[in-house]
Design a protein around this motif. Structure first.
Motif, short mmCIF file in Angstrom:
data_model
loop_
_atom_site.label_atom_id
_atom_site.label_comp_id
_atom_site.label_asym_id
_atom_site.label_seq_id
_atom_site.Cartn_x
_atom_site.Cartn_y
_atom_site.Cartn_z
N GLY A 15 0.80 -1.22 0.00
CA GLY A 15 0.00 0.00 0.00
C GLY A 15 0.82 1.26 0.00
N LEU A 16 2.13 1.15 0.00
CA LEU A 16 3.01 2.31 0.04
C LEU A 16 3.46 2.70 -1.37
N LYS A 17 3.22 3.96 -1.74
CA LYS A 17 3.70 4.47 -3.03
C LYS A 17 5.03 5.13 -2.80
N ALA A 18 6.12 4.41 -3.09
CA ALA A 18 7.46 4.95 -2.85
C ALA A 18 7.81 6.01 -3.87
N ALA A 33 21.10 16.29 -10.31
CA ALA A 33 21.07 15.77 -8.93
C ALA A 33 19.65 15.38 -8.56
N LEU A 34 19.51 14.19 -8.00
CA LEU A 34 18.23 13.68 -7.51
C LEU A 34 18.25 13.80 -5.99
N LEU A 35 17.45 14.73 -5.45
CA LEU A 35 17.53 15.09 -4.05
C LEU A 35 16.24 14.77 -3.31
N GLY A 36 16.35 14.77 -1.99
CA GLY A 36 15.19 14.58 -1.13
C GLY A 36 15.61 14.04 0.22
N PRO A 37 14.82 14.26 1.25
CA PRO A 37 15.14 13.74 2.57
C PRO A 37 15.00 12.22 2.59
N ASN A 38 15.42 11.61 3.68
CA ASN A 38 15.27 10.15 3.82
C ASN A 38 13.81 9.76 3.63
N GLY A 39 13.60 8.69 2.85
CA GLY A 39 12.25 8.22 2.60
C GLY A 39 11.54 8.94 1.47
N ALA A 40 12.25 9.81 0.75
CA ALA A 40 11.61 10.58 -0.32
C ALA A 40 11.35 9.76 -1.56
N GLY A 41 12.08 8.64 -1.74
CA GLY A 41 11.90 7.80 -2.92
C GLY A 41 13.04 7.88 -3.91
N LYS A 42 14.14 8.56 -3.53
CA LYS A 42 15.25 8.72 -4.47
C LYS A 42 15.90 7.40 -4.84
N SER A 43 16.18 6.56 -3.84
CA SER A 43 16.84 5.28 -4.14
C SER A 43 15.96 4.40 -5.00
N THR A 44 14.66 4.40 -4.72
CA THR A 44 13.73 3.61 -5.54
C THR A 44 13.73 4.10 -6.97
N CYS A 45 13.66 5.40 -7.15
CA CYS A 45 13.68 5.99 -8.50
C CYS A 45 14.99 5.66 -9.21
N PHE A 46 16.08 5.83 -8.49
CA PHE A 46 17.41 5.56 -9.03
C PHE A 46 17.53 4.11 -9.49
N ASN A 47 17.06 3.18 -8.65
CA ASN A 47 17.19 1.76 -8.97
C ASN A 47 16.26 1.31 -10.09
N MET A 215 18.68 20.24 -10.74
CA MET A 215 18.31 19.41 -9.60
C MET A 215 16.82 19.09 -9.67
N ILE A 216 16.47 17.90 -9.21
CA ILE A 216 15.06 17.57 -9.00
C ILE A 216 14.93 17.10 -7.56
N VAL A 217 13.83 17.47 -6.92
CA VAL A 217 13.64 17.18 -5.50
C VAL A 217 12.37 16.37 -5.31
N LEU A 218 12.49 15.26 -4.58
CA LEU A 218 11.36 14.41 -4.25
C LEU A 218 10.99 14.59 -2.78
N ALA A 219 9.71 14.45 -2.48
CA ALA A 219 9.23 14.41 -1.10
C ALA A 219 8.07 13.43 -1.06
N ARG A 220 8.22 12.40 -0.25
CA ARG A 220 7.20 11.35 -0.12
C ARG A 220 6.77 10.80 -1.48
N GLY A 221 7.78 10.59 -2.32
CA GLY A 221 7.55 9.94 -3.61
C GLY A 221 7.15 10.84 -4.75
N LYS A 222 6.85 12.11 -4.45
CA LYS A 222 6.40 13.03 -5.48
C LYS A 222 7.50 14.03 -5.85
N LEU A 223 7.53 14.41 -7.11
CA LEU A 223 8.43 15.46 -7.56
C LEU A 223 7.84 16.81 -7.17
N ILE A 224 8.57 17.57 -6.32
CA ILE A 224 8.02 18.84 -5.83
C ILE A 224 8.75 20.06 -6.40
#
Length: 272
Positions: A15-18, A33-47, A215-224
């Motif tokens: 149920g989690l949208k990473a 640069a793909l940025l965001g705090p921990n849990g933002a979804g960067k590693s998932t997007c990267f992988n 730079m692109i910044v993610l927060a809770r899985g969304k591009l902000i």
């Protein structure tokens, strides 16, 4: 046409949208640069770009080739190199042998009975080491190198595939400030010379603002947010995520008094 075009990329874990409907482009010769705090979804997007994870939906196109559904090795053969947060080299092998191994693999020559692997592509491997400033250490074992030098060797290994796109996961992690700047200055010079697109994640903001073109910044899985250093630095949503409460991106219903059903005092301070 953009070198890399990511469209509507999403990935769910139960149920989690990473990653939630993320789109961006990357040009050749550009550091993004793909940025965001921990849990933002960067590693998932990267992988997902690398093929280690398959998206739930969306498209990833490299020079017009769809990467979704391809194996990481096949993506690598299309010209996607990668470095890792923890440097991945063979410690017992020499610096030169590490780069030769990558070249042998690139040429599909992993299995050869008549010619020793140690004699293959030595000149090309040495030339790559010269590019990253490690030719003087060619005969040393990787296991005895300083960590910053190992990162340079890893960069040479990634370049051995003649990549169009280079994915760099926390390239300066564990490095001192001087080493960080030297590695990123080297990377910037090489990708500009060879017209390689670079997508990288990084926690050191001094590195990001000094060397990223965009730079692109993610927060809770969304591009902000997306843009250059000045745009990102002054974006109120980015400031909220990094320095504020994050209330813009985490809606909550007001707290209610169980007896009256009215919003209570606690609800007034809840993030909206």
């Amino acid at each position: 046409m953009s070198l890399l075009r990511v469209s509507g990329l999403s990935r769910s874990f139960g149920g989690l949208k990473a990653v939630d409907n993320v789109s961006f482009d990357l040009e050749a010769g550009q550091l993004l640069a793909l940025l965001g705090p921990n849990g933002a979804g960067k590693s998932t997007c990267f992988n997902m770009v690398n093929g280690q994870l398959q998206p739930s939906s969306g498209s990833i196109r490299l020079d017009g080739h769809e990467l979704v559904g391809m194996r990481p090795r096949d993506i690598w053969r299309l010209g996607v190199g990668r470095t890792f947060q923890i440097a991945a080299t063979f410690n017992s092998m020499t610096v030169l042998e590490n780069v030769q191994t990558a070249l042998v693999s690139r040429e599909h020559k992993t299995f050869g009975l008549w010619k020793p692997a140690g004699s293959r592509y030595a000149d090309e491997a040495f030339a790559l080491l010269e590019q990253v400033g490690m030719s003087a250490d060619a005969k040393r074992a990787c296991g005895v190198l300083a960590y910053g030098d190992v990162k340079r060797v890893e960069l040479a290994i990634a370049l051995a595939n003649r990549p169009k796109l280079l994915l760099m996961d926390e390239p300066t992690a564990g490095m001192a400030p001087k080493e960080r700047n030297e590695l990123m200055a080297l990377t910037k010079r090489l990708v500009t010379e060879h017209k390689i697109g670079v997508l990288f994640t990084e926690h050191s903001m001094d590195v990001v603002f000094a060397y990223a073109d965009r730079m692109i910044v993610l927060a809770r899985g969304k591009l902000i947010a997306e843009g250059d250093a000045e745009t990102i630095r002054n974006d109120p949503r980015v400031q909220e995520v990094y320095f504020g409460t994050g209330k813009t991106f985490r809606p909550h219903a007001p707290l209610h008094d169980t007896a009256t059903g009215q919003a209570g005092q606690a609800g007034r301070g809840a993030p909206q």
